[in-house]
Design an enzyme around this catalytic site. Sequence first.
Site: not given
Ligand SMILES: [Zn+2]
Length: 354
Positions: A163-164, A173
Amino acid sequence: MDPRASLSILLLLVGISLAKPVRPGSPAFLSIPGNVDITTKFLETNKGSSEHLMEGDLVFPKTKNALYCLNNNCFWNKNTSNLVEVPYILSSEYSSTDISVIQNAMSTFHNKTCIRFVPRLNQTDYISIENKDGCYSYLGRIGGKQVVSLKRTGCVYHGIIQHELNHALGFYHEHTRSDRDKYVKINWEYIPTDKASNFQIQKTNNQNTTYDYSSVMHYGKTAFTTQAGKNTITPIPDATVTIGQRQDMSKLDILRINELYGCVGWTNSLLRQISDCQDQLGEHDMSYIFQKQNTNNQDTPYDYGSIMHYGRTAFSIQPGLETITPIPDGTLEIGQMQGMSDTDILRINKLYGC
Ligand SMILES: [Zn+2]
């Protein structure tokens, strides 16, 4: 018939104990313990962060919208082999286990896209992965050194790392993408005023991909909620759709990286690999398969020996770990494929009044 139902039946026929492919290096594949989605986990971890974080885990961007940036200068560059190199350094505070989990998360990018996280030699622009006070990242390449914070306690998990890193590649997002109102309803009444910015729509380039509830970049249903159990994000029209998964990048996450970075050959070969079946199911949102149905049980007892029963490890994301365990006796056999049980036959006769 509901296409999902027919797919379920098809899968059952294909193999009762059909399990998901084993991910490479599975010992280093670390999932978040307990029933906590990715957002809940990183928002919890980020509570003490001193950084000004946008959308919970984005360091306020010094640049413009990553997915629309001038001259593509917020993206990472390709090398002469047509691979996109993202040089990185790792803090010496990480243990060897942490490092293998981080590198394993990176290997998903290497196996499925043209992104290559490479140990930094002397490159000017690079990410510095540090054990700071939360899980967060800048959006896209900002120039020079940029920190991706993966706090040792709370962020060193496969899905959170991906995700990062996706933020560092330039991805927002999923729930803030420009067309999200067609797919999710934001319940502003449960969102604190000072957190409302986390739900603002961004001007994103969606690359002609459909909205992806199963994206590793999607928030969970209760992100930032003011009332326990009340959803801030509700999928529409089907509110029961699972969002905010934490296992791994979805097929669309991978496809988008390949599209954004023009990974020649990768996108096409990936598309070819997606079987119609998997495509419709979504790689990671298998949870509905296990949802209870409103069935007519015809006064027959639950039948562990039914030919319609899944095996113990059906769809398991971790080899050997069970998705279904009989209770109270966990040793009972389930998921046989030899032939219809007596109860299976009884049910047919009952249902059709034979
Ligand atoms: Zn995020």
